[in-house]
Design a protein around this motif. Structure first.
Motif: not given
Lengths: 240, 375
Positions: B116-117, B128-129, B136-139, B186-188
């Motif tokens: 997410x960077x 977009x960035x 980054x927000x979970x789920x 995100x990866x998480x």
């Protein structure tokens, strides 16, 4: 010395099981500086004879010697070159390109002969003036009358300064007055330029304007007449 | 020299118009076929082509990205030790089950877990960035705009993936998949959604950016020399593998290619017939020129020049129509894509159709009886 001579020409077509003989061992010889008319009924083989004499079509048998050259000894390309250098053509249907003006029609063959544009334009103008179309040079075929179109076609043939000029029924789609102008023009070309003019037609009006009339029927020449100055048919000279 | 070919074309444009239209529509059909083929099968490589990673490392023998299997984290170490590698990023890939609101049933989705960077490599071209940061927000997940209807959930809406509640935080364009729906997280989040649970074993790929001047092919070769349980590809060769796999290993691809061949043949036949008809209309005039001694070779050049002009005009019309249709398709989120070689190939084919038709028309002139033509 004849400028165009054919010996023993034979030509036929096979359609289905039917074999039709168009030319049956026809021989003739034509002189320069004359208008020679080949007259005969429709379907007697006049047009086929013309396309063989001009090297457009190879006969089944026989030979053609034009300007001292055996036409069918060489290949198709040699005959194309011969026609380009030495012959002109006039057709019943004019066959003018609808997109080109009278002057452009006349200049067109010169381009293929390697004449540059300036010279071609000068020759084209002079030739159109000769056939009486000085004021019609920039008109398209659609803007010309039938007689004018045929005179453009004659100019297109004449501009090459050919030794041999072939005309296939040049007057049949014209009225009497225009037919008269066209045949007189062809005759004048023969006399003034010492050109061999060979005209095929079934139009009886033309007979009195020719220098010589060959009568053709069923694939052979039946009669040969010289026309005297007063238009009367002279005694039959020979029958080839 | 009198420009006979062009003067005739302009003067008798009505006669040549059907031939030009036939060329234009052949070109249009060919181009649209190609655009659809490349669009549909290009979608199979969308992960690769819309990312700026230069080297991909995945399970040995992987033919297409959705066939990836987890690889060992040791691959990452090997990549970082290579002198040509600047940066390495994991890419998790999870096949999952989507449950939207009642009435839409279940759907198979592909969950991509990405870095997410702001400088993340995966989907660098389509996100977009700010969109990356929103993951980054979970789920939180992002989907393609064109997939919203299929998923049955609007932006901001919620659904279940593998039993976990996720929320659509945004949409992107150009991440549609073939045979399923791409969901970016995100990866998480991807790890959480993986049925196995979040132990990191679901990382299917590692991707790398190289140092300036490093050759991707050389880096991939070095990695492959000592690889155990993983393999390395350059981005372009991996993308090609994916596209080829879908084009040639699945019946669907062959079907589309077969249709493209049919389109070409039908286009060629229609074009040649109309063009021959247009040229045959001038056959008496050409026969007259031939009688005057103009060689068939010179006449062939005139006819071929006309055919070439018809080809060029038809091609321009076809390209303009295609551009309009491709624009419309893109607006409607239909997958279409054309690259320069495809444009050139279609143009060459269309010009080929026109010229072959012109040559065929000259043959008709040659076989005709001059005595009959010259009346």
């Amino acid at each position: 010395m004849s400028s165009l001579a054919a010996t023993g020409l034979c030509m036929g077509y096979t359609s289905g099981k039917l074999r039709t003989e168009i030319l049956r061992g026809l021989s003739l010889s034509v002189d320069a500086g004359q208008l020679t008319l080949i007259a005969g009924p429709s379907g007697c083989g006049k047009s086929t004879l013309l396309s063989i004499l001009s090297g457009l079509q190879r006969p089944d048998a026989g030979s053609v010697v034009a300007l001292g050259e055996d036409l069918f000894r060489g290949d198709r390309y040699a005959r194309d070159r011969f026609r380009l250098q030495h012959t002109g053509f006039v057709f019943q249907g004019f066959n003018l390109f609808p997109a080109l003006t009278a002057l452009e029609q006349v200049m067109l063959p010169l381009g293929y002969m390697g004449v540059d544009d300036v010279a071609a334009q000068a020759r084209g103008r002079a030739t159109l003036e000769e056939v009486g179309l000085a004021d019609r040079m920039h008109l398209l075929p659609a803007e010309l009358s039938g007689g004018e179109k045929q005179r453009v076609a004659i100019a297109r043939a004449l501009v090459k300064r050919p030794e041999l000029l072939f005309a296939d029924e040049p007057t049949s789609s014209l009225d009497a007055a225009n037919g008269q102008i066209v045949i007189d023009t062809l005759r004048r070309i023969a006399h003034e330029h010492a050109t061999t003019v060979l005209c095929v037609s079934h139009d009886p009006r033309l007979v009195t304007h020719a220098d010589r009339v060959l009568e053709m029927e069923d694939g052979v020449i039946l009669g040969d007449h010289r026309i005297t100055n007063n238009g009367a048919m002279a005694e039959e000279e020979n029958t080839p | 020299m009198i420009p006979l070919a062009r003067k005739t074309l302009i003067h008798e444009w009505r006669r040549f118009l059907p031939a030009m239209l036939a060329v234009a529509f052949s070109g249009l059909l060919l181009l649209m076929q190609a655009a659809l083929v490349f669009g549909i099968f290009g979608a199979t490589a969308v992960y690769i082509t819309s990312s700026d990673a230069q080297v991909w490392v995945g399970y040995p023998g992987t033919q297409s990205i959705e066939l990836g299997r987890p690889i060992a984290p040791a691959a990452r170490t090997a990549m970082l030790m290579d002198p040509g590698v600047a940066r390495v990023e994991p890419f998790a890939w999870v096949g999952a089950d989507w449950r939207g609101p009642a009435g839409t049933g279940g759907l198979s989705v592909f969950v991509s877990g990405i870095d997410t960077h702001a400088d993340g490599m995966i989907f660098s071209d389509v996100l977009t960035p700010a969109q990356r940061a929103s993951l980054k927000e979970p789920f939180a997940v992002i989907v393609d705009r064109g997939d919203l209807d299929k998923l049955g959930v609007p932006v901001g809406g919620q659904a279940l993936i593998n039993g976990d509640l996720v929320r659509i935080v945004g949409t992107a364009s150009g991440i549609r998949a073939l045979g399923g729906v791409n969901v970016v997280a995100s990866l998480d989040t991807a790890r959480q959604l993986s049925i196995d649970g979040g132990d990191g074993a679901d990382v299917a790929y590692y991707v790398a950016q190289l140092k300036p001047g490093a050759d991707p092919a050389a880096v991939a070769a070095r990695l492959n020399a000592h690889a155990r349980g993983y393999a390395a590809w350059t981005a372009s060769s991996f993308a090609r593998r994916a596209v080829f796999y879908w084009m040639f290993q699945t019946g669907a691809g062959l079907g589309v290619i077969f249709l493209a061949v049919v389109v070409f043949i039908v286009g060629a036949i229609i074009t040649s017939q109309t063009l021959m008809g247009a040229i045959a209309g001038s056959v008496r005039e050409y026969a007259t020129l031939h009688a005057l001694g103009v060689s068939l070779g010179s006449l062939r050049r005139v006819v071929l020049e006309q055919a070439a002009w018809i080809g060029v005009c038809g091609l321009i019309a076809g390209v303009l129509l295609s551009l309009a249709l491709i624009g419309l398709a893109k607006f409607e989120e239909v997958p279409v894509a054309l690259n320069l070689p495809a444009w050139i190939a279609c143009a060459v084919l269309v010009m080929g159709i026109a010229l072959v038709s012109g040559a065929a028309a000259v043959r008709a002139l040659r076989s005709a009886d001059p005595a009959l033509l010259l009346r």
